[in-house]
Each structure stands twice: as C-alpha cells, then as structure tokens.
Design an enzyme around this catalytic site. Structure first.
Site, PDB file in Angstrom:
ATOM      1  N   ASN A 293       0.859  -1.185   0.000  1.00  0.00           N
ATOM      2  CA  ASN A 293       0.000   0.000   0.000  1.00  0.00           C
ATOM      3  C   ASN A 293       0.895   1.235   0.000  1.00  0.00           C
ATOM      4  O   ASN A 293       1.374   1.679   1.046  1.00  0.00           O
ATOM      5  CB  ASN A 293      -0.921  -0.019   1.220  1.00  0.00           C
ATOM      6  CG  ASN A 293      -1.956  -1.119   1.141  1.00  0.00           C
ATOM      7  OD1 ASN A 293      -2.926  -1.020   0.396  1.00  0.00           O
ATOM      8  ND2 ASN A 293      -1.735  -2.186   1.906  1.00  0.00           N
ATOM      9  N   GLU A 294       1.140   1.744  -1.177  1.00  0.00           N
ATOM     10  CA  GLU A 294       2.067   2.853  -1.359  1.00  0.00           C
ATOM     11  C   GLU A 294       1.432   4.176  -0.936  1.00  0.00           C
ATOM     12  O   GLU A 294       0.226   4.255  -0.681  1.00  0.00           O
ATOM     13  CB  GLU A 294       2.486   2.929  -2.832  1.00  0.00           C
ATOM     14  CG  GLU A 294       3.210   1.690  -3.335  1.00  0.00           C
ATOM     15  CD  GLU A 294       4.648   1.583  -2.824  1.00  0.00           C
ATOM     16  OE1 GLU A 294       4.998   2.254  -1.839  1.00  0.00           O
ATOM     17  OE2 GLU A 294       5.422   0.813  -3.427  1.00  0.00           O
ATOM     18  N   PRO A 295       2.256   5.243  -0.794  1.00  0.00           N
ATOM     19  CA  PRO A 295       1.701   6.556  -0.465  1.00  0.00           C
ATOM     20  C   PRO A 295       0.527   6.922  -1.364  1.00  0.00           C
ATOM     21  O   PRO A 295       0.567   6.715  -2.582  1.00  0.00           O
ATOM     22  CB  PRO A 295       2.899   7.493  -0.700  1.00  0.00           C
ATOM     23  CG  PRO A 295       4.088   6.640  -0.395  1.00  0.00           C
ATOM     24  CD  PRO A 295       3.729   5.271  -0.894  1.00  0.00           C
TER      25      PRO A 295
END
Length: 642
Positions: A164-166
């Site tokens: 879950n990236e920025p």
C-alpha cells in the site's frame, strides 16, 4: 477486538501507538513468535483455527526461524493454522526465486505441518482481467473465517505496509497496485538489477489490514529509523500509510534498538521526562543541544539548557560553563592524527595507546572494497606511520560483478594466450562456456562455478591493486572467502563454525594489537552484519590467548551510514591530499565504479558517498566549535572483552 494495550504514560505526549523496543531483532522476533504460538495453541485447545496474515521480506525471517524451531523442538503444530499473505509481485510465477510463494515455502511452510489448502498467497500468474475477481474472493475468504487473528507487517521506506504505497486509502481493499519508484529501488538487489523488478503487485488493502484483530508491525535497523519515527509520532496521512495504524485498537510496533533511534524516547529522552544522567547521555544531550541551536558547545548558556528539558543537568553538575568545558574536552580528545598511537607522548587523553610504537594491525573488510571506502584515509595513515598493516577480505564479493565484466575478463585471457603464443583450446573453450552460461542465465539465477570464480578474481585483483597503491605488501593481503557468502545468491547462509574458524586463524596468525572491523549494520544485504558476527565470535573464543590482552578492536562505518557524533571515540582527520589518495584507492575497484550492481537506494557512487560522509563528519565537529578539518573518519571501540 481485544483490549487495547496501554502506551506508557511518559511516552503518550510523543508516541501515538503502543511500541516495544528490544535490544536486538532476534529478541524482538522471539517475542512476536511467542505471541503467535500462544494464539495457535489457545485456538487449538478450543478446536478453532488460527488465522494469520503473513509478510515477506527480510524483516520477518527471524520470526519464521523461531516458529520453525518451536515446531521442531517444542511440538508447536500448524495443523489448525490458516494463512493469508499480504502481497505478491505481478506478474510473477510461483516457482520463481523472487516469488513470495517461494519465499514462504523456503522460510516457513516447508518446515512445519501446515496443510497446503490452508495457505493463501495472491496469484501473480492471473490474466489482467481476472485480477479484480480474485481480489474480491481473497477478501471473502478472510471474512468467512472471521477475519485475521494476527497480522504481521513490515514497513517500507515510503511508509508502505504490504504494498500500500503513499496515497493509499484507509478503506482500500485487496487490489492490483503500481509500485513506488523507491520501493522498486529497494527491491533491486534481490532481483539483480532494478530493470528486473516488477512494477506492479497484488496487495491486501489498508482496510483489509485494519480489520485484523491484532497487528504487529516489526522493523529492524537504522535504515528504518526515520520512517518509524514518522509512523509512530507523526500525523496520520495517506502519504505514510503506516500512520493509519494509529487508529487501530490493538496494534504494537515491535522494534530493535537501531530502528528506534529517531524516536523521542531514544534520541532525546530528557524531553520525555526525568532521567538518570549517565556520562553517555550527558554527552549525547549536549551535542544535540549544540547542533539543534546551531551554537558551538562553549557558547551554550544556562537558559539554553533550561529551555530544552535539561535544567536538572545544571542542578547536578553546575553552571552551563562547567558542562560545556567537560563535554568539549571529551570530544576534542577523540581527535587524533595517530590512529596507531603517537610514540613518546602522554597518551592519557588520546584514544589509542602509544606502545608499542609500531603495531600489528588487522583490517577486516566484508567486501573487497569496504576497507578503502570506509577507512581508506586511516589505512593510508597507518601504513605511512610505519605500522605492520594486514587486510583480511572476508568475502569474495563475486555476486556484485556485472556479467559483461566476467565476459570481458574471460575474453582477455583468450587474447592473452593468443598474443603471447600460448594459445590452447582450454582457454577458448572456457570463454565460450562463460559466454553461453551468462547468455542463458535468467535474472536472479545462480552463476556457474566458472563465472563465480572469474567474478571473484576480478574483485580480488581490484583489492590487490588498492592495497599496493596504499603501500602494503602482497603477503599482508588475506582473502578469506568465508563459506557463508558463497551461495551465488543475495541471500546467504547463516554464519557457521567454519566461518568462525577461518576468522580465528587469521587473527592467530597476525596476533594484532589493533583490529578494525565493519560496524556498519545498515548494509542492505546483511553481509556486514554476518561478517561482524564472525569477528566477534572469533574474538570471544580467543579471549584467553595471552596476546589478546593487548588487542583493541575498533569499529568503522562506511558507505551506508556514520556513527552518531556523540558515540565517536576516535576521529582521524584527513588532509586534502589524503582525501585525494583515498579516492584514488577506491577508484582501483573498477567493477564497482560508475554503476555498482548493488548500489542500495543511494544513487551516488561509493567514492562520492565516502567523500560526503567524511566531510560531513568534519563539518559536525566544526559546528560543535572544534577545529576545522577537510574530512574525518570515525571509529567506536568494541569493549566487550575488556
């Protein structure tokens, strides 16, 4: 959900999530393993299944090692365990050495009695149009089992959990996601080049993770310290998805000492509440105050101390002037132009002994270039000042050589034979074998023995060239080729008795007065950590040797980080000329110049990192009000055997 763990009252002002800090990652991993084992046994006693969310990467490997040990030695059964992995690269074949299917079987599943049908890992082989439906069913399977009892997480340098990236939403579910460029760069070493890293992954969403009954986020090492501080003490933001965990009712951050370095309780504990002022803490606090206020130590005032949580220092020791002089002198005494000790001088306040005036010195270098990158100036100074200097290269460094370099050198051997009338079929055949082996090799596949040998010879030749440039004879160059390293893979074997025996043998051969070893534990591949363990284990086993009482061990750091200024016990200033000589010694390692195969996340060349690091250390000393130097190399003494 279970009852909420309490945050210790003195940390509440800063820490927004319960946090446990352990001395080492191994101890921390055992704590998490004990909690998981307790859940499994409790569920089994009730005839229920334990549902675990599992992570991959370097962080949970010691956790899985401990769970395997508990299964094999304590009878912990996994028959009632159901697992769901956080993520998988996309696309990815399950039999690839890079797949998380391969990872989980290698570290856990193949060593315990878990049922195959109870293992769930995102499928990296799906057609693109089938991914959405798969992700929905993944969520449904978790929900049908009542949700995750415990979710294990690591944390990426972007603050991602899972993939879950920025920008990820707190309500996000299992889905296909594009990977952040920093995440791709972090994964490059495992894929033998950034160009081989998949750009997408299937990951559980933040919302999926947040539904777990209990969450453990684990982090080890200095490299995670900055993002850990933001995740624990910072505001909740989608730009750092790990901060969403602050909203969970039953989460714990499980850290080792190094990863907690930027937390207020560790970095500036006097701001948290009253503390017992040790000499080390006082020095740490004064250095911090000086740098924070951008004032030299000798200019700090009573008001400066009082306004920054250090009023009790003045009560215990006296006015700021007394504290300032004390700490200034301590730091000044770390500076020496004589790393082997200055002959015929009073050594009361010098970091090294004056006797014997000519010392036997043994430098341990994990890779064939760490000696000159990390302490090249001190290396040169020790040789110039007449000490008997030996270098022990602990590993071959062969995996860090590009394939085309191996072909180039094999081609050179063929041309060499032709040019001098030494032509033979064996050298020509070898060149053909090497070229064919490399051409047919898949990304991440282990090199053939011939290719590994050639790559090792390239690194060895470069190390010899650097040593000769510095000025030590060939007989003082020692190539240990520790067996733990020789897997041909980024992942190495654990340290074994043979590694320790080889290390002991070189120490017994040299009988050094000084040992220098790499204490740089932020090496992203872990080789430095294992090499240091080998040195420490060898020294512990040799501690009763009569000559050991005269042996001091100094730890250096290099391409990845530097010692905190308050921890430095010996600082060796370098002149512009010595800095230039060090740079030229680094240049001898041609295969690592311009674009090393495993640069880590820092795009600078190694000589640039070394330059910037040593100049930065000198600048910090200058900012504290001490003498201004071109550059400085720093060391901390290992005193366990004193």
């Amino acid at each position: 959900m279970s009852s909420t763990p309490l945050i210790r009252p003195e940390f509440e002002k800063y820490e927004k999530v319960p946090t446990k800090v352990f001395d080492t990652a191994k101890i921390a991993s055992k704590y998490a393993a004990d909690e998981i084992a307790s859940l499994i046994r409790d569920k089994a006693s009730k005839g229920e299944q334990a549902v675990l969310g599992l992570a991959t990467g370097s962080t949970p490997t010691q956790l899985y090692d401990e769970l395997v040990r508990m299964h094999q030695e304590e009878g912990l059964s996994f028959e009632n365990v159901v697992t769901f992995n956080l993520d998988e690269y996309y696309p990815m074949e399950p039999d690839s050495i890079h797949s998380y299917v391969h990872f989980m079987h290698e570290y856990l599943f193949d060593h315990v009695d878990i049922k195959e049908e109870n293992i769930h890992i995102p499928d990296g082989t799906l057609d693109r149009e089938d991914v959405y439906e798969f992700c929905q069913k993944y969520e449904e399977k978790i929900d049908a089992l009542g949700g995750l009892d415990i979710q294990i997480l690591g944390i990426g340098r972007t603050g991602h959990v899972g993939f879950n990236e920025p920008g990820s939403s707190i309500n996000s579910k299992t889905r296909l996601i594009a990977l952040d460029s920093l995440t791709v760069l972090d994964a490059a070493s495992g894929f033998f080049g950034v160009e081989n890293v998949p750009r997408r992954a299937i990951t559980m969403g933040v919302g999926t993770i947040m539904k777990a009954d209990r969450i453990f986020l684990m982090a080890w090492g200095e490299g995670k310290a900055n993002i850990i501080q933001k995740a624990i003490e910072g505001d909740i933001t989608s730009q750092i998805p790990a901060t969403f965990l602050q909203k969970h009712e039953n989460v714990e951050f499980i850290l080792d000492d190094a990863s907690s370095a930027e937390l207020t309780r560790t970095k500036t504990p006097w701001l948290v509440g009253p503390i017992d002022w040790t000499d080390e803490l006082l020095r740490k606090a004064v250095v911090w105050l000086s740098l924070f206020l951008e004032k030299p130590i000798l200019k700090l005032t009573d008001e400066d101390y009082s306004e920054h949580g250090m009023n009790d220092v003045l009560i215990d020791i006296g006015r700021a002037y007394n504290v300032n002089i004390r700490i200034f002198n301590e730091i000044q005494h770390t500076i020496t132009g004589w790393p082997g000790g200055k002959p015929n001088e009073d050594d009361t306040y010098r970091p090294e002994r004056k006797s014997p005036s000519k010392k036997r010195v043994l430098i341990f270098s994990p890779h064939p270039d760490d000696d000159v990158i990390s302490m090249g100036g001190t290396f040169i100074r020790l040789v110039d000042q007449g000490h008997e200097v030996h270098v022990a290269y602990q590993t071959s460094g062969n995996i860090a050589v590009f394939d085309d370099e191996a072909i180039r050198f094999a081609d050179f051997v063929t041309d060499y034979h032709e040019s001098f009338g030494l032509e033979n079929e064996e050298s020509a055949d070898l060149f053909k074998e090497v070229r064919a082996s490399i051409k047919n090799k898949k990304p991440g596949e282990v090199d053939s023995e011939e290719v590994k040998t050639i790559k090792g010879m390239i690194r060895r030749g470069e190390a010899k060239a650097a040593c000769r440039y510095v000025g030590i004879p060939d007989e003082n160059m020692h190539f240990l080729d520790l067996p733990f390293y020789e897997t041909g893979k980024v992942r190495k074997k654990p340290i074994g008795p043979e590694d320790i025996e080889i290390t002991k043998d070189i120490i017994k051969q040299v009988k050094p007065h000084q040992i220098y070893a790499a204490g740089d534990l932020s090496d992203p591949h872990g080789t430095h950590r294992v090499c240091l363990d080998a040195v420490f284990s060898a020294l512990r086993e040799l501690k009763d040797e009569p000559w050991m009482k005269d042996c001091w061990t100094w730890l250096y750091r290099g391409a990845w980080q530097e010692w905190d200024i308050e921890d430095i016990e010996m600082a060796v200033p370098l002149s512009p000329e010595e800095t230039d000589r060090k740079r030229k010694a680094i240049f001898k390692h041609q295969s690592q110049k311009d674009r090393p195969l495993f640069p880590g996340t820092d795009k600078r060349e190694f000589w640039q990192r070394a330059d910037d690091r040593t100049r930065g250390t000198a600048e910090l000393y200058d900012n504290l009000g001490l003498a201004e130097y071109e550059a400085m190399e720093a060391f901390v003494r290992w005193k366990e055997l004193d």
